[in-house]
Design a protein around this motif. Sequence first.
Motif, mmCIF file in Angstrom:
data_model
loop_
_atom_site.group_PDB
_atom_site.id
_atom_site.type_symbol
_atom_site.label_atom_id
_atom_site.label_comp_id
_atom_site.label_asym_id
_atom_site.label_seq_id
_atom_site.Cartn_x
_atom_site.Cartn_y
_atom_site.Cartn_z
ATOM 1 N N VAL A 197 0.843 -1.199 0.000
ATOM 2 C CA VAL A 197 0.000 0.000 0.000
ATOM 3 C C VAL A 197 0.880 1.251 0.000
ATOM 4 C CG1 VAL A 197 -1.687 1.318 1.349
ATOM 5 C CG2 VAL A 197 -1.984 -1.151 1.042
ATOM 6 N N TYR A 198 1.901 1.259 0.827
ATOM 7 C CA TYR A 198 2.859 2.367 0.898
ATOM 8 C C TYR A 198 3.458 2.637 -0.483
ATOM 9 C CZ TYR A 198 6.976 5.014 2.464
ATOM 10 O OH TYR A 198 7.947 5.977 2.627
ATOM 11 N N ASP A 199 3.937 1.589 -1.138
ATOM 12 C CA ASP A 199 4.541 1.734 -2.469
ATOM 13 C C ASP A 199 3.550 2.296 -3.487
ATOM 14 O OD1 ASP A 199 6.930 0.741 -1.462
ATOM 15 O OD2 ASP A 199 6.638 -1.278 -2.281
ATOM 16 N N SER A 200 2.309 1.830 -3.428
ATOM 17 C CA SER A 200 1.287 2.328 -4.360
ATOM 18 C C SER A 200 0.999 3.801 -4.111
ATOM 19 C CB SER A 200 -0.002 1.514 -4.218
ATOM 20 O OG SER A 200 0.217 0.188 -4.655
ATOM 21 N N LEU A 201 0.943 4.200 -2.852
ATOM 22 C CA LEU A 201 0.691 5.611 -2.530
ATOM 23 C C LEU A 201 1.848 6.487 -3.014
ATOM 24 C CD1 LEU A 201 -0.852 5.102 0.998
ATOM 25 C CD2 LEU A 201 -2.023 6.145 -0.952
ATOM 26 N N ILE A 202 3.076 6.025 -2.827
ATOM 27 C CA ILE A 202 4.261 6.765 -3.307
ATOM 28 C C ILE A 202 4.193 6.930 -4.824
ATOM 29 C CG2 ILE A 202 6.763 6.502 -3.735
ATOM 30 C CD1 ILE A 202 6.388 7.459 -0.980
ATOM 31 N N LYS A 203 3.893 5.831 -5.528
ATOM 32 C CA LYS A 203 3.863 5.864 -6.999
ATOM 33 C C LYS A 203 2.802 6.822 -7.527
ATOM 34 C CE LYS A 203 5.895 1.349 -7.669
ATOM 35 N NZ LYS A 203 5.677 -0.071 -7.904
ATOM 36 N N LYS A 204 1.736 7.022 -6.761
ATOM 37 C CA LYS A 204 0.681 7.938 -7.183
ATOM 38 C C LYS A 204 0.911 9.364 -6.687
ATOM 39 C CE LYS A 204 -2.319 7.000 -9.437
ATOM 40 N NZ LYS A 204 -2.335 7.097 -10.899
ATOM 41 N N GLY A 205 2.027 9.586 -5.962
ATOM 42 C CA GLY A 205 2.380 10.942 -5.548
ATOM 43 C C GLY A 205 1.800 11.378 -4.215
ATOM 44 N N TYR A 206 1.273 10.465 -3.443
ATOM 45 C CA TYR A 206 0.702 10.800 -2.141
ATOM 46 C C TYR A 206 1.747 10.665 -1.034
ATOM 47 C CZ TYR A 206 -3.835 10.219 -4.393
ATOM 48 O OH TYR A 206 -4.918 10.323 -5.223
ATOM 49 N N ASN A 207 1.506 11.333 0.092
ATOM 50 C CA ASN A 207 2.308 11.123 1.289
ATOM 51 C C ASN A 207 1.712 9.897 1.982
ATOM 52 O OD1 ASN A 207 3.036 11.092 4.091
ATOM 53 N ND2 ASN A 207 3.676 13.223 3.914
ATOM 54 N N TYR B 140 -8.971 7.220 1.528
ATOM 55 C CA TYR B 140 -7.626 7.729 1.802
ATOM 56 C C TYR B 140 -6.565 6.893 1.087
ATOM 57 C CZ TYR B 140 -8.858 11.075 5.466
ATOM 58 O OH TYR B 140 -9.350 12.152 6.153
ATOM 59 N N ILE B 141 -6.932 5.688 0.681
ATOM 60 C CA ILE B 141 -6.007 4.771 0.036
ATOM 61 C C ILE B 141 -6.349 4.683 -1.445
ATOM 62 C CG2 ILE B 141 -5.047 2.430 0.046
ATOM 63 C CD1 ILE B 141 -4.613 4.062 2.676
ATOM 64 N N THR B 142 -5.341 4.812 -2.287
ATOM 65 C CA THR B 142 -5.538 4.747 -3.734
ATOM 66 C C THR B 142 -6.007 3.355 -4.170
ATOM 67 O OG1 THR B 142 -4.452 5.083 -5.872
ATOM 68 C CG2 THR B 142 -3.089 4.173 -4.124
ATOM 69 N N ASN B 143 -6.729 3.328 -5.271
ATOM 70 C CA ASN B 143 -7.113 2.053 -5.886
ATOM 71 C C ASN B 143 -5.972 1.459 -6.710
ATOM 72 O OD1 ASN B 143 -9.724 1.203 -5.202
ATOM 73 N ND2 ASN B 143 -10.633 2.784 -6.497
ATOM 74 N N TYR B 144 -4.950 2.262 -6.969
ATOM 75 C CA TYR B 144 -3.821 1.851 -7.800
ATOM 76 C C TYR B 144 -3.228 0.542 -7.273
ATOM 77 C CZ TYR B 144 0.723 2.152 -10.143
ATOM 78 O OH TYR B 144 1.841 1.892 -10.892
ATOM 79 N N ASN B 145 -2.992 -0.397 -8.182
ATOM 80 C CA ASN B 145 -2.443 -1.722 -7.851
ATOM 81 C C ASN B 145 -3.263 -2.486 -6.803
ATOM 82 O OD1 ASN B 145 -0.306 -1.711 -9.638
ATOM 83 N ND2 ASN B 145 1.162 -0.928 -8.149
ATOM 84 N N GLY B 146 -4.530 -2.145 -6.682
ATOM 85 C CA GLY B 146 -5.392 -2.857 -5.736
ATOM 86 C C GLY B 146 -5.102 -2.539 -4.276
ATOM 87 N N ALA B 147 -4.430 -1.401 -4.029
ATOM 88 C CA ALA B 147 -4.017 -1.048 -2.663
ATOM 89 C C ALA B 147 -5.202 -0.921 -1.710
ATOM 90 C CB ALA B 147 -3.212 0.250 -2.672
ATOM 91 N N ARG B 148 -6.295 -0.343 -2.177
ATOM 92 C CA ARG B 148 -7.452 -0.140 -1.291
ATOM 93 C C ARG B 148 -8.050 -1.478 -0.852
ATOM 94 N NH1 ARG B 148 -11.551 3.883 -3.656
ATOM 95 N NH2 ARG B 148 -9.768 5.243 -3.302
ATOM 96 N N SER B 149 -8.195 -2.391 -1.776
ATOM 97 C CA SER B 149 -8.758 -3.689 -1.391
ATOM 98 C C SER B 149 -7.778 -4.481 -0.531
ATOM 99 C CB SER B 149 -9.199 -4.494 -2.614
ATOM 100 O OG SER B 149 -8.108 -4.774 -3.442
ATOM 101 N N LEU B 150 -6.486 -4.299 -0.770
ATOM 102 C CA LEU B 150 -5.478 -4.976 0.051
ATOM 103 C C LEU B 150 -5.562 -4.530 1.508
ATOM 104 C CD1 LEU B 150 -2.027 -5.104 -1.785
ATOM 105 C CD2 LEU B 150 -3.318 -7.000 -0.816
ATOM 106 N N VAL B 151 -5.566 -3.210 1.722
ATOM 107 C CA VAL B 151 -5.565 -2.702 3.090
ATOM 108 C C VAL B 151 -6.854 -3.079 3.825
ATOM 109 C CG1 VAL B 151 -6.535 -0.359 2.827
ATOM 110 C CG2 VAL B 151 -4.718 -0.774 4.494
ATOM 111 N N ARG B 152 -7.930 -3.255 3.078
ATOM 112 C CA ARG B 152 -9.199 -3.614 3.713
ATOM 113 C C ARG B 152 -9.259 -5.086 4.110
ATOM 114 N NH1 ARG B 152 -14.166 -0.893 0.917
ATOM 115 N NH2 ARG B 152 -15.017 -1.094 2.998
ATOM 116 N N LYS B 153 -8.257 -5.868 3.717
ATOM 117 C CA LYS B 153 -8.175 -7.262 4.164
ATOM 118 C C LYS B 153 -7.772 -7.335 5.640
ATOM 119 C CE LYS B 153 -7.097 -9.388 -0.246
ATOM 120 N NZ LYS B 153 -6.156 -10.236 -0.980
#
Length: 83
Positions: free
Chosen positions: A26-36, A52-65
């Motif tokens: 999730v951290y890596d996906s947020l960095i790649k999308k330009g977020y802190n 608050y979590i990007t959908n990029y690379n499925g980060a949002r669904s991952l963190v919700r696990k």
Amino acid sequence: MGNDNTIQFNIPKDKEDLTKEILTEVYDSLIKKGYNPVNQLVGYLISGDPTYITNYNGARSLVRKLERDEILEEVLKAYLGIK
């Protein structure tokens, strides 16, 4: 005659390892999308709002696990050096 089917045995990942793996992705996906990523993850953990979590690379669904309280527990234990 025996059973010729293969049975798959999966050992569940340790909760600490799974939490770290998911947060890292999730951290890596947020960095790649330009977020802190720290700000975004804190916002998610405090509010529970998954946007608050990007959908990029499925980060949002991952963190919700993970349950937010379990994430906080693992982060706090890591910060304090407790196993």
